[in-house]
Write an enzyme that holds these catalytic residues in place. Structure first.
Site, short mmCIF file in Angstrom:
data_model
loop_
_atom_site.label_atom_id
_atom_site.label_comp_id
_atom_site.label_asym_id
_atom_site.label_seq_id
_atom_site.Cartn_x
_atom_site.Cartn_y
_atom_site.Cartn_z
N GLU A 1 81.55 -42.04 35.97
CA GLU A 1 83.04 -41.59 35.89
C GLU A 1 83.92 -42.79 35.91
O GLU A 1 83.58 -43.71 36.37
CB GLU A 1 83.11 -40.85 37.52
N ILE B 1 80.76 -50.76 38.45
CA ILE B 1 80.66 -51.98 37.45
C ILE B 1 81.84 -52.43 37.78
O ILE B 1 83.02 -52.08 38.03
CB ILE B 1 80.99 -51.53 36.05
N ALA B 2 81.66 -53.92 38.30
CA ALA B 2 82.72 -54.79 38.63
C ALA B 2 82.60 -56.20 37.96
O ALA B 2 81.59 -56.82 38.09
CB ALA B 2 82.93 -54.94 40.33
N TYR C 1 83.60 -48.14 27.36
CA TYR C 1 82.68 -47.05 27.42
C TYR C 1 82.70 -46.24 26.08
O TYR C 1 81.25 -46.01 25.53
CB TYR C 1 82.74 -46.10 28.76
#
Length: 150
Positions: A106, A72-73, A118
């Site tokens: 992670e 995810i960026a 998250y």
């Protein structure tokens, strides 16, 4: 926020590699993104666009009933606008339709903002991978959620 989330394609490879250079200490290569998008049958990637410019991307591997969120960026200039959350929701929608019921990822132990995001989406810390990140030997927090949580 006028962001559009769409499936990533081969034309996006260079932009994703450029984004990785900006966002991560150990960025993926263009070749890695090309392989993921064009050849990895279990992978799905989405991009976030604003005014025709890619400002983020996210990926998942779907293996049987599990989804492993791989990357995810979000470009630093566009963070804290809900883009990561929108991309994750899109990945979950796509993968639930394919039968995924459980999700894992992670995250760097030091990334409080990512951990908070998250957790807010229903992920729970379930373990640690010691020295997971090669750039500084930092631990990774392993997080899981089920499809029916948030």
């Amino acid at each position: 926020m006028n962001v559009q989330i769409r499936a990533a394609n081969e034309k996006d490879v260079r932009s994703l590699a450029d984004m990785d250079q900006i966002c991560f200490a150990l960025p993926w290569s263009e070749k890695s993104f090309f392989e993921e998008i064009t050849r990895n049958t279990v992978a799905r990637y989405v991009v976030a666009e604003m005014a025709g410019k890619i400002v983020g991307y996210a990926g998942i591997w779907m293996i049987q009933d599990e989804g492993h969120i791989t990357n995810i960026a979000v470009h630093p200039d566009f963070r804290r606008q809900g883009i990561a959350k929108a991309m994750i929701f899109t990945l979950i929608e796509i993968s639930e339709a394919a039968g995924v019921k459980f999700y894992t990822l992670e995250v760097r132990a030091s990334s409080e903002s990512a951990i908070s995001l998250y957790q807010g989406m229903g992920f729970k810390a379930c373990g640690v991978r010691k020295g997971y990140y090669e750039d500084n030997n930092e631990d990774a927090i392993i997080m899981w959620k089920t499809a029916d949580e948030n």
